[in-house]
Design a protein around this motif. Structure first.
Motif, PDB file in Angstrom:
ATOM      1  N   GLN A 188     -29.580 -26.695  45.078  1.00  0.00           N
ATOM      2  CA  GLN A 188     -28.535 -26.393  46.054  1.00  0.00           C
ATOM      3  C   GLN A 188     -27.709 -27.630  46.382  1.00  0.00           C
ATOM      4  N   LEU A 189     -28.350 -28.794  46.403  1.00  0.00           N
ATOM      5  CA  LEU A 189     -27.598 -30.037  46.597  1.00  0.00           C
ATOM      6  C   LEU A 189     -26.579 -30.224  45.484  1.00  0.00           C
ATOM      7  N   THR A 190     -26.985 -29.928  44.254  1.00  0.00           N
ATOM      8  CA  THR A 190     -26.065 -30.045  43.114  1.00  0.00           C
ATOM      9  C   THR A 190     -24.895 -29.079  43.265  1.00  0.00           C
ATOM     10  N   ILE A 191     -25.185 -27.843  43.683  1.00  0.00           N
ATOM     11  CA  ILE A 191     -24.134 -26.844  43.847  1.00  0.00           C
ATOM     12  C   ILE A 191     -23.142 -27.264  44.927  1.00  0.00           C
ATOM     13  N   VAL A 192     -23.661 -27.709  46.070  1.00  0.00           N
ATOM     14  CA  VAL A 192     -22.782 -28.071  47.177  1.00  0.00           C
ATOM     15  C   VAL A 192     -21.975 -29.322  46.848  1.00  0.00           C
ATOM     16  N   ARG A 193     -22.616 -30.279  46.177  1.00  0.00           N
ATOM     17  CA  ARG A 193     -21.880 -31.490  45.793  1.00  0.00           C
ATOM     18  C   ARG A 193     -20.774 -31.179  44.803  1.00  0.00           C
ATOM     19  N   GLY A 194     -20.903 -30.066  44.101  1.00  0.00           N
ATOM     20  CA  GLY A 194     -19.860 -29.655  43.164  1.00  0.00           C
ATOM     21  C   GLY A 194     -18.698 -28.949  43.829  1.00  0.00           C
ATOM     22  N   ARG A 195     -18.712 -28.857  45.150  1.00  0.00           N
ATOM     23  CA  ARG A 195     -17.628 -28.213  45.887  1.00  0.00           C
ATOM     24  C   ARG A 195     -16.896 -29.274  46.698  1.00  0.00           C
ATOM     25  N   PRO A 196     -15.816 -29.806  46.162  1.00  0.00           N
ATOM     26  CA  PRO A 196     -15.127 -30.923  46.820  1.00  0.00           C
ATOM     27  C   PRO A 196     -14.639 -30.617  48.228  1.00  0.00           C
ATOM     28  N   ALA A 197     -14.374 -29.339  48.527  1.00  0.00           N
ATOM     29  CA  ALA A 197     -13.926 -29.009  49.878  1.00  0.00           C
ATOM     30  C   ALA A 197     -15.033 -29.212  50.895  1.00  0.00           C
ATOM     31  N   MET A 198     -16.271 -29.335  50.412  1.00  0.00           N
ATOM     32  CA  MET A 198     -17.415 -29.471  51.314  1.00  0.00           C
ATOM     33  C   MET A 198     -18.009 -30.873  51.293  1.00  0.00           C
ATOM     34  N   VAL A 199     -18.156 -31.434  50.107  1.00  0.00           N
ATOM     35  CA  VAL A 199     -18.799 -32.747  49.973  1.00  0.00           C
ATOM     36  C   VAL A 199     -17.924 -33.651  49.107  1.00  0.00           C
ATOM     37  N   LEU A 200     -17.680 -34.840  49.603  1.00  0.00           N
ATOM     38  CA  LEU A 200     -16.939 -35.829  48.822  1.00  0.00           C
ATOM     39  C   LEU A 200     -17.906 -36.935  48.407  1.00  0.00           C
ATOM     40  N   SER A 201     -18.556 -36.735  47.284  1.00  0.00           N
ATOM     41  CA  SER A 201     -19.430 -37.772  46.763  1.00  0.00           C
ATOM     42  C   SER A 201     -18.588 -38.859  46.118  1.00  0.00           C
ATOM     43  N   GLU A 202     -19.205 -39.994  45.857  1.00  0.00           N
ATOM     44  CA  GLU A 202     -18.481 -41.089  45.209  1.00  0.00           C
ATOM     45  C   GLU A 202     -18.026 -40.676  43.815  1.00  0.00           C
ATOM     46  N   ASP A 203     -18.853 -39.909  43.112  1.00  0.00           N
ATOM     47  CA  ASP A 203     -18.458 -39.426  41.783  1.00  0.00           C
ATOM     48  C   ASP A 203     -17.243 -38.516  41.871  1.00  0.00           C
ATOM     49  N   GLU A 204     -17.230 -37.638  42.873  1.00  0.00           N
ATOM     50  CA  GLU A 204     -16.092 -36.732  43.044  1.00  0.00           C
ATOM     51  C   GLU A 204     -14.825 -37.509  43.370  1.00  0.00           C
ATOM     52  N   ILE A 205     -14.937 -38.511  44.223  1.00  0.00           N
ATOM     53  CA  ILE A 205     -13.774 -39.327  44.577  1.00  0.00           C
ATOM     54  C   ILE A 205     -13.235 -40.043  43.347  1.00  0.00           C
ATOM     55  N   ALA A 206     -14.141 -40.654  42.587  1.00  0.00           N
ATOM     56  CA  ALA A 206     -13.707 -41.377  41.375  1.00  0.00           C
ATOM     57  C   ALA A 206     -13.044 -40.442  40.377  1.00  0.00           C
ATOM     58  N   GLU A 207     -13.601 -39.243  40.207  1.00  0.00           N
ATOM     59  CA  GLU A 207     -13.021 -38.279  39.276  1.00  0.00           C
ATOM     60  C   GLU A 207     -11.639 -37.842  39.736  1.00  0.00           C
TER      61      GLU A 207
END
Length: 715
Positions: free
Chosen positions: A30-49
């Motif tokens: 579930q952490l992986t799923i939520v981290r894959g939703r940029p509207a919910m979680v802005l991980s460093e990987d998501e920001i860099a991408e």
């Protein structure tokens, strides 16, 4: 074999695996799923991408200039215009390593900006904000050299324009974004780059639409699909679905289609069972019982589906996933019944759906409920699942929605209420604890607040789970978690009862875990917190704090000993508890032996002079019954004095100076020393050194002193 009304279902009930605990593999998934939703979680990987894939808005330069000058800006644009991506790119243009996070002044700690040691970039959703609160926070952002970008539509920002500079994002052409996303997926020279249909579909579209079309092209082309399938999938299969429902007006046929698309892939009996369940929810009369349904031989043809062995499957990309959203949009009066039906399916013991399918259905339920702002249904079902042996379903529903842009705030409010509910079922508390690990990915302070209340009102098992989640969140921001744990500990001085002891236990264990990653300033903060609790806490807290201080001494013995001795330097009656606590802690540390059976705090090298222990010994002599380790500590001290000639003078002086003002203390020390010296050889020197200073009456002390001095000449 189990019969429900007119439909016969075959299945093993043990397949329906739900329980009162949430497995770690589900949490990680579930952490992986939520981290894959940029509207919910802005991980460093998501920001860099996002920064790598960013095609600059036409007014990107102006946005950066305003942000650089004022540190605050509002960016407006419709959904899909790339407002958040533009904000991220502008922030990283100013500071390539800037930490960026979503922020809510209504829920997060508004003092964070002023307290942060390094600047941060805050993304704030305009629709969630109240003007006066936001204005104050933006002032703190400017003062601390941080940055804030308020994002939303022009309508959502209208109430904030009095004190905010608002800029409408001018997005790049959708075709340019589409080609860029294709290239990033490896389709550099593909015919899809110049596909005329793409140009037609993207006419007047947003960058978000372009990115979605590129993703569909990639997925469909991998499966060997054609342009027709890409176009229909991009349009949500709306035309095909309207055509199907128009040509199949029968309610039983429609329930079969909805059921099949919802649980696909599934065998025929499960499709009929799910359709029967839906018919009951919609109060559709089954005239003729089982004979009213389409026969199995015509089922796949009716549904425009295929058979894969004994299962009904939909091959067209995104077709089955589009059906429920289509029904929700076209038939608004049926939404609540459809949501109720979706919520019931995972735990239907007759259907006995696979566990993974049950989890997928809950995700579908949560996404649709969130899309249509049905947050009450989400929290109602989550509580029912958590207290009814289906905690994993509650966990999925809550993690799927607690960070949602539309309903997340109200779901978080309910989590807060549950965390403070003293009589809440343990399974619900445990579920909320685990949800906080996902919540903390974006709103760390909000998650930690809920964990604090759960540690306060939960039992030992809940507190252990709180500790595990807090440790996991410390991997994201150790300094913030450490600071929060200090506040938890300090706040226990303001309360009473077992609740505060539970919170203190979690806070102190967390601090013990995190301290090795920090240095002297953090250790000093911990010791100051202990001092504060000793001075202001209840006797029950001090009792528990003593045990924790012993654990802290295992890693930091000198520092804890110095703290203990500093607490004994108080003659004020109102703070006598400080002296008592410091003395008790000192005696506890003294009885800790090294491998030679000597006091380890005396053997170690460090800035601790045995003479500085005089006040602690004086307090111990004055109230020996209050200190269970007194006798053992005194014997250890004497053993060390006998073994360490270099420390002997200081050790003896500390004891005799402590006992000297009180005749009772002198007599007590005399009795203990005589008993100790008689129990073993080699102790005469220490015995005589002490008795020549404390022996009573005085004439006997003088007589002994004279004998000790004359003995070498006589013998």
């Amino acid at each position: 074999m189990t019969t429900i009304e007119d439909v016969t279902i075959t299945g093993d009930g043990s397949q329906n695996v739900f329980g009162n605990t949430v497995a770690r593999d589900l949490i990680l998934n579930q952490l992986t799923i939520v981290r894959g939703r940029p509207a919910m979680v802005l991980s460093e990987d998501e920001i860099a991408e996002r920064v790598r894939a960013y095609i600059p808005a036409f007014n990107h330069g102006r946005i950066v200039e305003i942000l650089a000058a004022d540190h605050v800006i509002a960016l407006a644009g419709p959904e899909g215009a790339g407002v958040v991506t533009t904000a991220i790119a502008a922030l990283r243009r100013l500071h390539p390593a800037l930490r960026i996070r979503f922020f809510s002044t209504g829920e997060d700690d508004v003092e964070e900006a002023a307290a942060a040691s390094t600047p941060c970039g805050y993304l704030i959703r305009a629709r969630d904000e109240e003007p006066s609160r936001l204005r104050s926070f933006l002032a703190a952002v400017r003062a601390s050299n941080a940055f804030a970008v308020v994002v939303g539509t022009a309508a959502e920002q209208r109430h904030l324009t009095e004190f905010l500079t608002s800029v409408t994002v001018e997005p790049p052409p959708a075709n340019t974004v589409y080609r860029s996303h294709l290239a990033r997926r490896g389709l550099f020279d593909s015919p899809w780059q110049d596909w005329p249909g793409g140009t037609r579909l993207l006419w007047g579209a947003s960058p978000g639409d372009a990115a979605r079309l590129a993703r569909i092209v990639y997925e469909v082309s991998r499966r060997g699909g054609d342009e027709h399938e890409v176009e229909r999938a991009y349009l949500g299969w709306a035309e095909e679905l309207r055509k199907w429902f128009g040509s199949h007006p029968g309610l039983l046929d429609q329930t079969l289609m909805i059921a099949a698309a919802t649980i696909t892939p599934a065998d025929e009996t499960q499709v009929y069972g799910a359709a029967s369940s839906l018919a009951r929810h919609l109060e559709i009369t089954l005239a003729g019982g089982g004979l009213a349904w389409t026969p199995t031989t015509g089922l796949s043809e009716l549904l425009d589906a295929e058979r894969d062995e004994d299962q009904i499957v939909f091959r067209r990309y995104g077709y089955a996933e589009s059906l429920l959203p289509h029904v929700f949009a076209e038939y608004p009066l049926a939404r609540m019944e459809l949501l109720s039906w979706l919520a019931k399916l995972p735990t239907d013991t007759v259907l006995a759906l696979e566990r993974t399918l049950g989890h997928r259905l809950v995700r579908t339920f949560a996404d649709l409920a969130a899309r249509y702002n049905k947050y009450e249904k989400i929290t109602q079902m989550a509580r029912a699942w958590a207290t009814g042996s289906a905690a994993d379903l509650a966990y999925i529903a809550l993690t799927q929605t607690c960070l949602h842009p539309l309903v997340g705030g109200r779901v978080r409010t309910k989590l807060y209420e549950w965390s403070r509910e003293r009589q809440a079922p343990q399974s619900l508390k445990l579920t909320v604890v685990q949800v906080c690990e996902v919540l903390g990915q974006t709103h760390l302070s909000i998650a930690m607040t809920r964990l604090k209340h759960l540690a306060t009102h939960g039992d030992e098992r809940v507190r252990l789970e709180v500790l595990d989640v807090a440790r996991a969140l410390a991997d994201l921001d150790p300094a913030a978690v450490f600071s929060t744990a200090l506040k938890w500990a300090a706040s226990t001085a303001q309360g009473t009862g077992a609740d505060m002891i539970g919170r203190l236990d979690v806070a102190m264990r967390l601090l013990l875990d995190l301290l090795p990653s920090f240095g002297g300033p953090e250790l000093r903060q911990v010791l100051e917190t202990v001092d504060h609790l000793v001075t202001n806490g209840t006797p029950q807290l001090r009792s528990r704090l003593l045990g924790w201080a012993r654990e802290l001494a295992a890693g930091y013995p000198v520092h804890v000993l110095i703290l203990a001795l500093s607490l004994t330097r108080n003659d004020i009656p109102s703070v006598r508890q400080r002296t008592t606590f410091g003395t008790d802690l000192f005696l506890t540390l003294t009885v800790s032996l090294d491998f030679e059976e000597h006091s380890s705090v005396l053997e170690m090298s460090g800035p601790v002079d045995p003479m500085s222990c005089t006040l602690a010994w004086r307090a111990a002599f004055a109230a020996t019954r209050e200190f269970p380790h007194f006798g053992e500590a005194l014997r250890v001290w004497l053993d060390t004095a006998a073994a360490r000639e270099d420390l002997r003078t200081a050790l003896v002086s500390a004891l005799t100076d402590a006992a000297h003002p009180s005749p009772a203390s002198r007599q007590l020390l005399t009795d203990v020393v005589r008993s100790w010296a008689a129990a073993g050889p080699g102790r005469r020197t220490v015995r005589e050194a002490i008795l020549t200073r404390v022996l009573l009456p005085e004439w006997r002390r003088w007589l002994l002193l004279a004998w000790v001095r004359l003995r070498p000449t006589i013998l």
